[in-house]
Scaffold this motif. Structure first.
Motif, mmCIF file in Angstrom:
data_model
loop_
_atom_site.group_PDB
_atom_site.id
_atom_site.type_symbol
_atom_site.label_atom_id
_atom_site.label_comp_id
_atom_site.label_asym_id
_atom_site.label_seq_id
_atom_site.Cartn_x
_atom_site.Cartn_y
_atom_site.Cartn_z
ATOM 1 N N THR A 1 39.532 34.722 54.391
ATOM 2 C CA THR A 1 40.911 34.545 54.859
ATOM 3 C C THR A 1 41.738 35.773 54.458
ATOM 4 N N LEU A 2 42.847 35.972 55.158
ATOM 5 C CA LEU A 2 43.712 37.130 54.917
ATOM 6 C C LEU A 2 45.085 36.670 54.482
ATOM 7 N N ASP A 3 45.587 37.259 53.383
ATOM 8 C CA ASP A 3 46.926 37.003 52.867
ATOM 9 C C ASP A 3 47.666 38.337 52.864
ATOM 10 N N THR A 4 48.714 38.470 53.658
ATOM 11 C CA THR A 4 49.443 39.737 53.780
ATOM 12 C C THR A 4 50.711 39.779 52.929
ATOM 13 N N ARG B 1 28.358 32.957 49.905
ATOM 14 C CA ARG B 1 28.068 31.617 49.389
ATOM 15 C C ARG B 1 29.328 30.839 49.047
ATOM 16 N N GLN B 2 30.451 31.537 48.911
ATOM 17 C CA GLN B 2 31.710 30.876 48.586
ATOM 18 C C GLN B 2 32.850 31.620 49.270
ATOM 19 N N PRO B 3 33.966 30.946 49.512
ATOM 20 C CA PRO B 3 35.073 31.576 50.241
ATOM 21 C C PRO B 3 35.745 32.684 49.437
ATOM 22 N N ILE B 4 36.200 33.706 50.158
ATOM 23 C CA ILE B 4 36.929 34.806 49.536
ATOM 24 C C ILE B 4 38.223 35.054 50.304
ATOM 25 N N ARG B 5 39.123 35.777 49.638
ATOM 26 C CA ARG B 5 40.423 36.049 50.244
ATOM 27 C C ARG B 5 40.717 37.540 50.144
ATOM 28 N N LEU B 6 41.318 38.097 51.178
ATOM 29 C CA LEU B 6 41.759 39.481 51.194
ATOM 30 C C LEU B 6 43.270 39.488 51.051
ATOM 31 N N ILE B 7 43.772 40.020 49.934
ATOM 32 C CA ILE B 7 45.213 40.057 49.687
ATOM 33 C C ILE B 7 45.704 41.475 49.978
ATOM 34 N N ALA B 8 46.474 41.632 51.039
ATOM 35 C CA ALA B 8 46.859 42.957 51.517
ATOM 36 C C ALA B 8 48.302 43.294 51.180
ATOM 37 N N SER B 9 48.501 44.535 50.753
ATOM 38 C CA SER B 9 49.835 45.108 50.570
ATOM 39 C C SER B 9 49.943 46.253 51.577
ATOM 40 N N ALA C 1 31.252 44.751 48.002
ATOM 41 C CA ALA C 1 32.328 44.059 47.290
ATOM 42 C C ALA C 1 32.583 42.684 47.901
ATOM 43 N N LEU C 2 32.552 42.607 49.225
ATOM 44 C CA LEU C 2 32.714 41.317 49.905
ATOM 45 C C LEU C 2 31.581 40.355 49.533
ATOM 46 N N LEU C 3 30.342 40.859 49.585
ATOM 47 C CA LEU C 3 29.184 40.007 49.296
ATOM 48 C C LEU C 3 29.170 39.549 47.852
ATOM 49 N N TRP C 4 29.362 40.478 46.917
ATOM 50 C CA TRP C 4 29.307 40.112 45.499
ATOM 51 C C TRP C 4 30.428 39.139 45.129
ATOM 52 N N THR C 5 31.629 39.379 45.662
ATOM 53 C CA THR C 5 32.736 38.464 45.395
ATOM 54 C C THR C 5 32.427 37.082 45.971
ATOM 55 N N GLY C 6 31.742 37.063 47.101
ATOM 56 C CA GLY C 6 31.380 35.810 47.748
ATOM 57 C C GLY C 6 30.128 35.153 47.196
ATOM 58 N N GLY C 7 29.636 35.634 46.065
ATOM 59 C CA GLY C 7 28.539 34.956 45.390
ATOM 60 C C GLY C 7 27.141 35.443 45.704
ATOM 61 N N HIS C 8 27.012 36.442 46.602
ATOM 62 C CA HIS C 8 25.676 36.967 46.886
ATOM 63 C C HIS C 8 25.235 37.824 45.700
ATOM 64 N N VAL D 1 39.175 39.085 46.555
ATOM 65 C CA VAL D 1 39.185 38.125 45.442
ATOM 66 C C VAL D 1 38.497 36.828 45.855
ATOM 67 N N ARG D 2 38.052 36.084 44.864
ATOM 68 C CA ARG D 2 37.525 34.742 45.120
ATOM 69 C C ARG D 2 38.678 33.814 45.472
ATOM 70 N N GLU D 3 38.416 32.853 46.305
ATOM 71 C CA GLU D 3 39.445 31.891 46.684
ATOM 72 C C GLU D 3 39.973 31.201 45.432
ATOM 73 N N GLY D 4 41.301 31.138 45.306
ATOM 74 C CA GLY D 4 41.915 30.519 44.140
ATOM 75 C C GLY D 4 42.223 31.494 43.022
ATOM 76 N N GLU D 5 41.784 32.775 43.179
ATOM 77 C CA GLU D 5 42.047 33.785 42.166
ATOM 78 C C GLU D 5 42.929 34.885 42.754
ATOM 79 N N THR D 6 43.474 35.721 41.886
ATOM 80 C CA THR D 6 44.344 36.809 42.345
ATOM 81 C C THR D 6 43.820 38.189 41.947
ATOM 82 N N GLN D 7 42.802 38.228 41.093
ATOM 83 C CA GLN D 7 42.274 39.515 40.640
ATOM 84 C C GLN D 7 40.900 39.767 41.240
#
Length: 528
Positions: free
Chosen positions: A51-54, A18-26, A92-99, A67-73
């Protein structure tokens, strides 16, 4: 990484975001790191809301946070969440995305009201069927409450860390650097453990409940079947269970339940609970019975006192508290539980890869465990008290064909040894000649059967010499209005299908008992 079928299924799930999420990869240059990059790019390619942030800088590499878009945790996965944990990643993807999660609102409210800083680390293995419940519970908590941080660590990818922290059983949970718990835990149990006032509140809720027509104590196959059969009679039914599903939750493969070609324990337990809820049965989880007080008048109310202080009343009671793993009861067993002494080869076997282990028990479960472990560990020593293995011939034949297995019969385990931190060996006595032997090893898997959960019934209900509830052909106990079903009873052959059948029988017997009782007014019922 993911086949076309799995990609298609994942794409359908991601459409629910329902809302955008981001994958922050190390990431790093390891094979796991490359596989993780491939997995994350696949996920991003299946939804325009991901979206993916490496540019991640987490110390654990490879890892990624959802994480939710705009957040880091958010929830962090260290290592690849595949195998049994792929579902945990999807959720985890669904719940973070508002489902919305399929969790009772009062549980969500309990998570939100937790005060403090909670930094969870949960170690899991991809073959562990107990781990997803814990991983998903802690993931949900991190998504719902910003004061909760959760890192999910795949032990195989962080072997050095596992050895340094001496983790010998999964799931293993650390909170703020200290051991919080091990083994299967649901979200309700974790929240209750963190909320010190929850027990008193729960007891008060139980005390406020009106008497049930049928109260079922225990939520395994017998309890679930009893609940369905009783509820279909149109009467008021409640189930008080320590954990719904019981021992079924710990069963990896189920291939002999009629009409179900193949399933596993957690799936069957979830399906049982869903069916019981369909009939609007009042399910009370995390409830351990402490005492049964029989009715004082014919047709009166039986009381069941719970460990938290709550009391439930019912016109009839079905006891289906099941059984638990039997202990060897030798020096070292209790001291080294989860430090080399284990009871689930599927869950904990991968932690002993390349090491020497023992299995105690020569029945089907013991021989099956030895066969499974032989494919993972350096060597398996099977130790059996009797003078021959009791398992099915086909299993014994398979076991004897394995080159890295040794079999010791007529062997009485006398001690599990350790260095104070972990298991180092097992001692046994040869019952034929009294000779003492010692095996150096890293793990001991106990597979010697079950013991009924009836300690709270001693002095109240007739028990057999083995501690089982004595029942007749219609599941009657020696107390009027009190019935029993499943592995906790004297009925032979502890099988899921038999327990379910006995649960159905107990419900029918309870209903037959109820319709033969004199009609009383609600006021009279409460004071009976």
């Amino acid at each position: 990484m993911l086949d076309d079928t799995l990609k298609a299924q994942l794409q359908q799930y991601l459409a629910l975001l329902r809302q955008p999420i981001r994958l922050i990869a190390s990431l790093d240059d390891s094979e796991t790191g490359k596989d993780m990059a491939e997995l994350l790019n696949t996920i991003v390619g299946l939804s325009d809301k991901v979206t993916l942030d490496t540019s991640g800088t987490d110390a654990r590499k490879p890892s990624f946070a959802v994480v939710r878009e705009g957040e880091t945790q958010g929830v962090r996965f260290a290592g690849l969440p595949l195998g049994h944990e792929f579902t945990s990643l999807v959720l985890a993807l669904l719940w973070t995305g508002g489902h919305p999660p399929k969790v009772e609102q009062d549980v969500i409210d309990g998570i939100k009201t937790l005060e403090g800083d909670f930094n969870f680390e949960v170690y899991m293995s991809l073959s562990c069927h107990n781990c997803p419940d814990v991983v998903q519970a802690l993931s949900l908590m991190a998504i719902v409450n910003p004061k909760v941080k959760t890192v999910v660590i795949e032990g195989g990818a962080f072997q050095k860390e596992v050895e340094e922290r001496q983790i010998m059983a999964v799931p293993m949970v650390f909170l703020n650097g200290q051991v919080f718990g091990s083994g299967r835990m649901g979200v309700e149990e974790i929240v209750a453990k963190l909320d010190t006032n929850s027990e008193a509140r729960e007891a008060a809720k139980l005390n406020e409940k009106e008497p049930f027509d049928v109260l079922i104590v225990g939520g395994g196959p017998a309890g679930a079947a009893a609940a369905v059969y009783a509820a279909r009679k149109g009467i008021r039914v409640g189930v008080a269970a320590e954990r719904f599903g019981g021992q079924v939750n710990d069963t990896m493969a189920i291939e002999n339940y009629i009409s179900v070609l193949e399933t596993d324990g957690p799936k069957m337990a979830a399906a049982m609970e869903a069916q019981v809820r369909h009939y609007e049965v009042d399910i009370m989880n995390l409830q351990r019975a402490a005492k049964v007080v029989p009715a004082t008048t014919p047709g009166g109310l039986t009381q069941v006192h719970m460990a938290n202080g709550g009391v439930l009343s019912a016109r009839s009671v079905i006891l289906s508290t099941g059984a638990r793993w039997r202990n060897v009861n030798v020096p070292g067993e209790e001291q080294y539980k989860n430090k080399g002494v284990a009871y689930c080869p599927h869950c904990d076997g991968p932690l002993f890869k390349g090491k020497r282990v023992a299995v105690i028990g020569g029945g089907n479960s013991g021989v099956e465990a030895a066969i499974d472990l032989a494919g993972l560990v350096a060597h398996v020593s099977l130790v059996e008290f009797a003078d021959a293995l009791k398992a099915d011939a086909v299993l014994v034949s398979k076991l004897k064909s394995l080159p890295n297995v040794s079999i010791h019969v007529n062997a009485q385990t006398t001690e599990i040894t350790g260095d104070g931190q972990k298991v180092t060996g097992l001692s046994y006595k040869d019952r034929a000649n009294e000779a003492l032997h010692h095996i150096e090893l890293a793990g001991v898997f106990v597979q010697i059967g079950l013991v009924p959960n009836t300690e709270f019934l001693k002095g109240t209900i007739e028990l057999s010499k083995f501690g089982e509830i004595v029942v007749d052909a219609k599941c009657h106990t020696n107390l009027p209005g009190v019935f029993a079903a499943g592995d906790v009873t004297t009925v032979p052959y502890k099988q899921i299908v038999i327990a379910a059948g006995e649960g159905a029988k107990a419900a029918l017997s309870a209903f037959d008992y109820l319709i033969r009782q004199p009609v009383v007014t609600p006021a009279a019922a409460v004071t009976a």
